[in-house]
Design a protein around this motif. Structure first.
Motif, PDB file in Angstrom:
ATOM      1  N   PRO A   1       0.966  -1.222   0.168  1.00 35.90           N
ATOM      2  CA  PRO A   1       0.042   0.029  -0.030  1.00 35.90           C
ATOM      3  C   PRO A   1       0.813   1.301   0.076  1.00 35.90           C
ATOM      4  N   SER A   2       1.956   1.137   0.468  1.00 32.67           N
ATOM      5  CA  SER A   2       3.010   2.422   0.642  1.00 32.67           C
ATOM      6  C   SER A   2       3.108   2.840  -0.920  1.00 32.67           C
ATOM      7  N   LEU A   3       3.109   2.060  -1.677  1.00 36.32           N
ATOM      8  CA  LEU A   3       3.244   2.491  -3.423  1.00 36.32           C
ATOM      9  C   LEU A   3       2.257   3.373  -3.842  1.00 36.32           C
ATOM     10  N   VAL A   4       1.132   3.432  -3.059  1.00 36.21           N
ATOM     11  CA  VAL A   4       0.159   4.545  -3.516  1.00 36.21           C
ATOM     12  C   VAL A   4       0.750   6.115  -3.450  1.00 36.21           C
ATOM     13  N   ASP A   5       1.447   6.227  -2.271  1.00 35.20           N
ATOM     14  CA  ASP A   5       1.784   7.476  -1.976  1.00 35.20           C
ATOM     15  C   ASP A   5       2.825   8.019  -2.903  1.00 35.20           C
ATOM     16  N   THR A   6       3.374   7.026  -3.737  1.00 34.04           N
ATOM     17  CA  THR A   6       4.460   7.476  -4.702  1.00 34.04           C
ATOM     18  C   THR A   6       3.727   7.959  -6.129  1.00 34.04           C
ATOM     19  N   LEU A   7       2.572   7.748  -6.327  1.00 34.59           N
ATOM     20  CA  LEU A   7       1.745   7.703  -7.727  1.00 34.59           C
ATOM     21  C   LEU A   7       1.366   9.390  -7.758  1.00 34.59           C
ATOM     22  N   PRO A   8       1.673   9.884  -8.960  1.00 38.49           N
ATOM     23  CA  PRO A   8       1.157  11.051  -9.443  1.00 38.49           C
ATOM     24  C   PRO A   8      -0.274  11.213  -9.769  1.00 38.49           C
ATOM     25  N   LEU A   9      -1.233  10.811  -8.855  1.00 38.66           N
ATOM     26  CA  LEU A   9      -2.413  10.524  -9.155  1.00 38.66           C
ATOM     27  C   LEU A   9      -3.331  11.739  -9.678  1.00 38.66           C
ATOM     28  N   ASP A  10      -2.894  12.908  -9.353  1.00 37.60           N
ATOM     29  CA  ASP A  10      -3.271  14.197  -9.505  1.00 37.60           C
ATOM     30  C   ASP A  10      -3.237  14.730 -11.202  1.00 37.60           C
ATOM     31  N   ALA A  11      -2.181  13.772 -11.756  1.00 39.96           N
ATOM     32  CA  ALA A  11      -1.938  14.037 -13.130  1.00 39.96           C
ATOM     33  C   ALA A  11      -2.591  13.060 -14.151  1.00 39.96           C
TER      34      ALA A  11
ATOM     35  N   HIS B   1      -2.868  -6.986  -2.025  1.00 41.90           N
ATOM     36  CA  HIS B   1      -4.313  -7.016  -1.712  1.00 41.90           C
ATOM     37  C   HIS B   1      -4.575  -5.574  -1.054  1.00 41.90           C
ATOM     38  N   ALA B   2      -3.721  -5.419  -0.061  1.00 40.42           N
ATOM     39  CA  ALA B   2      -3.907  -4.077   0.783  1.00 40.42           C
ATOM     40  C   ALA B   2      -3.592  -2.743  -0.265  1.00 40.42           C
ATOM     41  N   LEU B   3      -2.464  -3.056  -0.988  1.00 39.06           N
ATOM     42  CA  LEU B   3      -2.365  -1.959  -2.069  1.00 39.06           C
ATOM     43  C   LEU B   3      -3.689  -1.664  -2.846  1.00 39.06           C
ATOM     44  N   MET B   4      -4.457  -2.734  -3.274  1.00 36.42           N
ATOM     45  CA  MET B   4      -5.439  -2.528  -4.167  1.00 36.42           C
ATOM     46  C   MET B   4      -6.725  -1.809  -3.199  1.00 36.42           C
ATOM     47  N   VAL B   5      -7.005  -2.361  -2.073  1.00 34.79           N
ATOM     48  CA  VAL B   5      -7.687  -1.753  -1.130  1.00 34.79           C
ATOM     49  C   VAL B   5      -7.492  -0.413  -0.986  1.00 34.79           C
ATOM     50  N   ARG B   6      -6.377   0.168  -0.778  1.00 38.90           N
ATOM     51  CA  ARG B   6      -6.266   1.476  -0.416  1.00 38.90           C
ATOM     52  C   ARG B   6      -6.214   2.351  -1.558  1.00 38.90           C
ATOM     53  N   LEU B   7      -5.992   2.017  -2.703  1.00 37.38           N
ATOM     54  CA  LEU B   7      -6.073   2.583  -3.928  1.00 37.38           C
ATOM     55  C   LEU B   7      -7.472   2.819  -4.553  1.00 37.38           C
ATOM     56  N   LEU B   8      -8.429   1.820  -4.673  1.00 44.68           N
ATOM     57  CA  LEU B   8      -9.760   1.818  -4.713  1.00 44.68           C
ATOM     58  C   LEU B   8     -10.656   2.601  -3.571  1.00 44.68           C
ATOM     59  N   HIS B   9     -10.203   2.677  -2.658  1.00 47.11           N
ATOM     60  CA  HIS B   9     -10.718   3.553  -1.702  1.00 47.11           C
ATOM     61  C   HIS B   9     -10.220   5.001  -1.393  1.00 47.11           C
ATOM     62  N   LEU B  10      -9.396   5.327  -2.330  1.00 53.70           N
ATOM     63  CA  LEU B  10      -8.838   6.717  -2.203  1.00 53.70           C
ATOM     64  C   LEU B  10      -9.928   7.829  -2.781  1.00 53.70           C
ATOM     65  N   PRO B  11      -9.961   8.954  -2.037  1.00 52.84           N
ATOM     66  CA  PRO B  11     -10.941   9.936  -2.575  1.00 52.84           C
ATOM     67  C   PRO B  11     -10.236  10.177  -4.065  1.00 52.84           C
ATOM     68  N   ARG B  12     -10.757  10.463  -4.989  1.00 50.19           N
ATOM     69  CA  ARG B  12     -10.325  10.528  -6.241  1.00 50.19           C
ATOM     70  C   ARG B  12     -10.819  11.561  -7.370  1.00 50.19           C
ATOM     71  N   ASP B  13     -10.214  12.156  -8.008  1.00 48.76           N
ATOM     72  CA  ASP B  13     -10.640  12.983  -9.102  1.00 48.76           C
ATOM     73  C   ASP B  13     -10.389  12.220 -10.382  1.00 48.76           C
ATOM     74  N   PHE B  14      -9.741  11.127 -10.563  1.00 44.89           N
ATOM     75  CA  PHE B  14      -9.527  10.288 -11.885  1.00 44.89           C
ATOM     76  C   PHE B  14     -10.559   9.239 -11.827  1.00 44.89           C
ATOM     77  N   THR B  15     -10.724   8.680 -12.994  1.00 44.71           N
ATOM     78  CA  THR B  15     -11.573   7.429 -13.220  1.00 44.71           C
ATOM     79  C   THR B  15     -10.887   6.191 -13.005  1.00 44.71           C
ATOM     80  N   LEU B  16     -11.455   5.431 -12.168  1.00 47.07           N
ATOM     81  CA  LEU B  16     -10.853   3.856 -11.647  1.00 47.07           C
ATOM     82  C   LEU B  16     -11.482   2.949 -12.436  1.00 47.07           C
ATOM     83  N   SER B  17     -10.593   2.293 -13.177  1.00 51.37           N
ATOM     84  CA  SER B  17     -11.243   1.140 -13.988  1.00 51.37           C
ATOM     85  C   SER B  17     -10.599  -0.123 -13.483  1.00 51.37           C
ATOM     86  N   PHE B  18     -11.487  -1.056 -13.539  1.00 53.20           N
ATOM     87  CA  PHE B  18     -11.154  -2.240 -12.959  1.00 53.20           C
ATOM     88  C   PHE B  18     -11.534  -3.666 -13.822  1.00 53.20           C
ATOM     89  N   ASP B  19     -10.759  -4.654 -13.968  1.00 52.41           N
ATOM     90  CA  ASP B  19     -11.017  -5.708 -14.936  1.00 52.41           C
ATOM     91  C   ASP B  19     -10.835  -6.826 -14.051  1.00 52.41           C
TER      92      ASP B  19
END
Length: 308
Positions: A105-115, A133-151
């Motif tokens: 989950p710490s990986l999420v903090d390094t991502l430029p999600l605002d871009a 799994h923890a990484l995915m849970v954190r990413l999917l439940h972040l407040p977001r301005d981007f579109t989250l796609s899941f296959d």
């Protein structure tokens, strides 16, 4: 991952020469999106080994930004072997303890999600390890301005010692969800679009991939089915990733539902007519014509292996 496919005809067990290439659901989508003219980046981890170097180089060759790919000095690059066959191509995974399984989950903090406008994920990642799994849970439940796609990308061999029940909750947290009707039957025991929608009412956009028959788009109360193109199939592996890329490309372009589904089918055709997960693009003029084609023209179209 590094991917190996037989380099000679006949039963894979008798092959003595193999081609080394690259495969992986998310990296496939990133490569297809880049081939369609959009900027894309792939985030993952590879081992500090020759296979890892080859994987990163291959993905970058499509124009994908790989600057966020980590190199793990302790874990190896994942590998899979594809025993190619036009009817299904069995796949063997060797990724337990791989570099990608060490992501957390710490990986999420390094991502430029605002871009970014879209973040594409799959049900493969949470199967790799508890930390993934923890990484995915954190990413999917972040407040977001981007579109989250899941296959969904159901890979039963990855879930033998894990509970796939988490996949419904992960899918429910996304904005766009892709799921194969055959996958839904195996994971949730439903395969009709209405039943899948009842199981997943949360996503704004639900795309049910129905193989060679076509795909159904469900948005709000609107349901639209678009038949697939007729394709001279060389191998089906990777077509779902290509479909997702085409659909996302058209979505970002603001295309209406029918053209978004057609864009998915057109991109899927590029994977179906090759042994590689990412095949040569169809001519832009053909794509434009088919996006605007009449129902009769679409139904009459046929894409062959050698089409260009």
């Amino acid at each position: 991952m590094a991917m190996f496919v037989p380099a000679e005809p006949g039963p894979p067990a008798e092959a003595t020469t193999w081609h080394r290439t690259v495969g992986g659901a998310e990296s496939n989508v990133a490569c297809h999106v880049a081939a369609l003219g959009l900027r894309s980046a792939w985030v993952s981890a590879v081992g500090d080994d020759a296979l890892g170097t080859a994987v990163v180089s291959a993905v970058a060759s499509f124009g994908v930004d790989v600057s966020a790919v980590a190199v793990d000095a302790d874990r190896p690059t994942g590998v899979y072997v594809k025993e190619r066959d036009a009817s299904g191509s069995p796949v063997r995974y060797y990724r337990r303890g791989s570099a990608a399984s060490g992501m957390g989950p710490s990986l999420v903090d390094t991502l430029p999600l605002d871009a970014v406008r879209v973040v594409h994920t799959s049900g493969i990642t949470p199967a790799l390890s508890d930390s993934c799994h923890a990484l995915m849970v954190r990413l999917l439940h972040l407040p977001r301005d981007f579109t989250l796609s899941f296959d969904l990308n159901w890979r039963p061999r990855l879930w033998t010692d894990r509970d796939p029940a988490v996949l419904r909750d992960l899918a429910a947290a996304a904005d766009i969800v892709f799921v194969g009707a055959d996958e839904a039957k195996l994971v949730w025991d439903v395969d009709e679009p209405a039943a899948i929608r009842a199981l997943l009412p949360e996503p704004a956009t639900l795309v049910i991939k129905q193989g060679a028959a076509g795909a159904t788009l469900v948005e709000g109360d609107d349901v639209l089915f678009q038949p697939a193109l007729k394709v001279d199939v060389v191998e089906p592996v990777g077509a779902g990733d290509a479909f997702a890329a085409g659909f996302l490309w058209a979505t970002l372009a603001g295309e209406p539902p029918l053209r978004r589904l057609r864009a998915g089918h057109l991109r899927a055709a590029t994977a179906l007519r090759t042994h590689h997960d990412v095949g040569p693009s169809l001519p832009p003029s053909y794509v434009s014509a088919m996006l605007a084609a009449s129902e009769a023209e679409w139904a009459a179209a046929f894409v062959t292996e050698g089409a260009s």
